[in-house]
Write an enzyme that holds these catalytic residues in place. Sequence first.
Site, PDB file in Angstrom:
ATOM      1  N   ALA A  97      66.719 -45.419  65.051  1.00  0.00           N
ATOM      2  CA  ALA A  97      67.711 -46.286  65.693  1.00  0.00           C
ATOM      3  C   ALA A  97      67.098 -47.090  66.829  1.00  0.00           C
ATOM      4  O   ALA A  97      67.280 -48.312  66.917  1.00  0.00           O
ATOM      5  CB  ALA A  97      68.884 -45.447  66.203  1.00  0.00           C
ATOM      6  N   ILE A 157      66.217 -37.137  63.140  1.00  0.00           N
ATOM      7  CA  ILE A 157      67.141 -36.093  62.752  1.00  0.00           C
ATOM      8  C   ILE A 157      66.777 -35.522  61.378  1.00  0.00           C
ATOM      9  O   ILE A 157      67.078 -34.393  61.062  1.00  0.00           O
ATOM     10  CB  ILE A 157      68.599 -36.628  62.774  1.00  0.00           C
ATOM     11  CG1 ILE A 157      69.598 -35.468  62.744  1.00  0.00           C
ATOM     12  CG2 ILE A 157      68.842 -37.604  61.665  1.00  0.00           C
ATOM     13  CD1 ILE A 157      69.546 -34.581  63.942  1.00  0.00           C
ATOM     14  N   VAL A 197      67.907 -36.147  58.417  1.00  0.00           N
ATOM     15  CA  VAL A 197      68.954 -36.031  57.406  1.00  0.00           C
ATOM     16  C   VAL A 197      68.737 -37.060  56.313  1.00  0.00           C
ATOM     17  O   VAL A 197      68.667 -36.740  55.146  1.00  0.00           O
ATOM     18  CB  VAL A 197      70.350 -36.206  58.047  1.00  0.00           C
ATOM     19  CG1 VAL A 197      71.410 -36.384  56.978  1.00  0.00           C
ATOM     20  CG2 VAL A 197      70.685 -34.998  58.897  1.00  0.00           C
ATOM     21  N   LYS A 225      63.369 -46.677  45.560  1.00  0.00           N
ATOM     22  CA  LYS A 225      64.665 -46.069  45.246  1.00  0.00           C
ATOM     23  C   LYS A 225      65.532 -47.113  44.548  1.00  0.00           C
ATOM     24  O   LYS A 225      65.811 -48.175  45.114  1.00  0.00           O
ATOM     25  CB  LYS A 225      65.340 -45.583  46.532  1.00  0.00           C
ATOM     26  CG  LYS A 225      66.768 -45.077  46.364  1.00  0.00           C
ATOM     27  CD  LYS A 225      67.360 -44.714  47.722  1.00  0.00           C
ATOM     28  CE  LYS A 225      68.827 -44.317  47.612  1.00  0.00           C
ATOM     29  NZ  LYS A 225      69.429 -44.031  48.928  1.00  0.00           N
ATOM     30  N   LEU A 259      73.183 -42.455  65.813  1.00  0.00           N
ATOM     31  CA  LEU A 259      73.972 -41.223  65.897  1.00  0.00           C
ATOM     32  C   LEU A 259      74.846 -41.164  67.140  1.00  0.00           C
ATOM     33  O   LEU A 259      75.894 -40.510  67.127  1.00  0.00           O
ATOM     34  CB  LEU A 259      73.045 -40.011  65.859  1.00  0.00           C
ATOM     35  CG  LEU A 259      72.175 -39.863  64.608  1.00  0.00           C
ATOM     36  CD1 LEU A 259      71.241 -38.664  64.752  1.00  0.00           C
ATOM     37  CD2 LEU A 259      73.036 -39.724  63.358  1.00  0.00           C
ATOM     38  N   THR A 272      74.304 -44.138  54.593  1.00  0.00           N
ATOM     39  CA  THR A 272      75.093 -45.026  55.448  1.00  0.00           C
ATOM     40  C   THR A 272      74.650 -44.996  56.907  1.00  0.00           C
ATOM     41  O   THR A 272      74.937 -45.920  57.655  1.00  0.00           O
ATOM     42  CB  THR A 272      76.587 -44.667  55.365  1.00  0.00           C
ATOM     43  OG1 THR A 272      76.775 -43.316  55.815  1.00  0.00           O
ATOM     44  CG2 THR A 272      77.098 -44.808  53.947  1.00  0.00           C
TER      45      THR A 272
END
Length: 512
Positions: free
Chosen positions: A14, A47, A49, A80, A341, A352
Site C-alpha cells: 500500500a 500481510i 494474504v 494469472k 488495510l 480486492t
Amino acid sequence: MAKRSILIVGGGTAGWLTAAYLARFFDLARNPRLSITLLASDEIGSIGVGEGAFPTIRNTLQYIGVDESEFVRRASATFKQGIRFDDWVRTPRDGRSSHFLHPFEAPYHGDGHSLVSYWLLQDEATRRPFAEAMTIQNRVAEAQRAPKRPGEEAFGGPLNYAYHFDATRLAQVLSNQARALGVDHLPGTLTGVGLHPESGAIDHVVTAEHGVLTADLYIDCSGFRAELIGALGAPFRSVKHQLFTDRALACKIPYDAPDAPLESYTIAAAHEGGWTWDIGLAGARGVGCVYSSDHLSDDRAADILSGYTGGRSQDVGVRSIPFAAGYRPTPWVKNCVAVGLSGGFLEPLESTGLVTIETAAAMIAEMFPLGGPVAAPARRFNELMTARYENIVNFLKLHYCLSRRDEPFWRDNADPASIPDRLKELLDEWRYRPPGRFDFILDLESFAFFNYQYILYGMEYRTDLTPVREEFPDVAEAERIFARIRSFGAQAAHELPLHRALVDQINAASYA
C-alpha cells in the site's frame, strides 16, 4: 506557490504503490512544488494474504515505469488468467467434484451477437460450461498455457491477465521504483500522533529516529494498526453479517521438482467453513485456508490445510492471520487519508485488497489540491470509496449466496438476511435476463458485468429466457460462433507456450 508535502506512514504494498503512483503522476523528480516522504522501517513487511492481482495491476505497473520482465524476475511472479472455483456449487459426494473458471478475458461479443442469451437457451444438460463456451481463455488456462508468447509487448498479449507474486518482493520492487521517482524514504518507527488543538487535524507525528515530522497531507498505510486514521477517530463499518470469513492460515509449499507444471490461475477450493487458496509462484506454491471462526475452530482449519497439502503444511511455517471484514466509510478525514488495510479489508477472494489500493492511489493523485484546503476532496473521495466497497461486498457475496453446499457456513451464506439488498434486487432481475453493463456505474465498480456473469453462471444460476425464445432467432449463427471459439481455443492451447516454460525463460534472461 508554496511547496506542499505528503507524508506516507507505512511501507508494504500500500505505502510503496501509493508513493510510486503519486511520484509518477506529479513528475516528482522535476517538481519543486511537492515533496513525498515515506516513513517505514527498513524491513519491508506484508500481510501475506493476497499474493494475486487483478488485471488492472498491469496498467499500474506500466504507468509507474516498472519493466514487466524485471518485475517477473524480482517478484517471483507468474501469470494469472483467472480463478478456478472448486466445489463451490455443491458439497462433493462419493469422490465427485466440480469446478468452474472465472477468466479475465471478456466473453466473446461480435457481429452484433450477444452469445450469452443463446447459451442460456441451450439445453442445460448438454451445453458446455459458461466460461468454456464463451472464451478461449478457459481452454488455454486449463492446458497450463501462458497468456502470451516470449517477445510479445510488455504488459500485452493475446489474452487478458494479471500476476501471482511474492508480496514482500513486490513491495521491494515498488520501493525501488518509488525512490527512483523521487520519493524520500525515512527508515523509522512512528511513536505518536499529535492533533491540532483547534481543528482536530493531524498537527505532527513523532518518530523514534527523526523526532517530529509535519506534512500537508498524511497518508496512513500502517495496515490494520491504522495509526493515523485511528487517532482521528474514523469509524469502522463491519460487514461480518454479510461476509463471514475472518481468519486465514497461510504457508509456502515447495514444488516436488523445479520443472513442476505451473497453473496460470488461482485455485479457490471450497471447504466446510470457507475456502483454500492455491497460488503457483515461480519457486513455490502459496497456500492458505480462509475460514469463519464462527463456523470452524482453529484446529479444524489447520487440519483442513494439512489435508489439502497432503500433510506438507505441518513441515513449513504457517502464519495465522486474523482480519475483520469491513471498511471505513470516511477514509479521508481532514488532512489524513487511509489507503490499504488501514482503510478497509474484506477478504482475500478475488484480490480486492490490491484493487482498492490501486483505486485509492489514483483518486488521491487526481484529487490532491496543489493549492487551497487539503481536505477539499475528502467528501468526494469518501463517497467513491464507500460505494466501491459496497459493490465489492455484493460481488464477493455473489460467490457464496448461490451455493447449494449443505454445511452450516454455506447455509448461513444462502440465508436472504445475509444478502445485501442491492444484490437481492439484481438477482431477482437476473432471473429473466443476464447481467448487463447498465446494471453498474463504471466509476463505482471494480468488476465489470461480465465478471458477474462468470460467477453467476459458474454457480449454475438459472436465467430463464424460454418465454422469449423467439426474440433470439439467430441460433445457427450463434452455433457457428460457439464452434469458432472452440476451434480458436484448441489452436491457442497448442500455440501458446507452457506457463512454466515462459516463466523459466523470463527468469533465465537475467543470467544471460
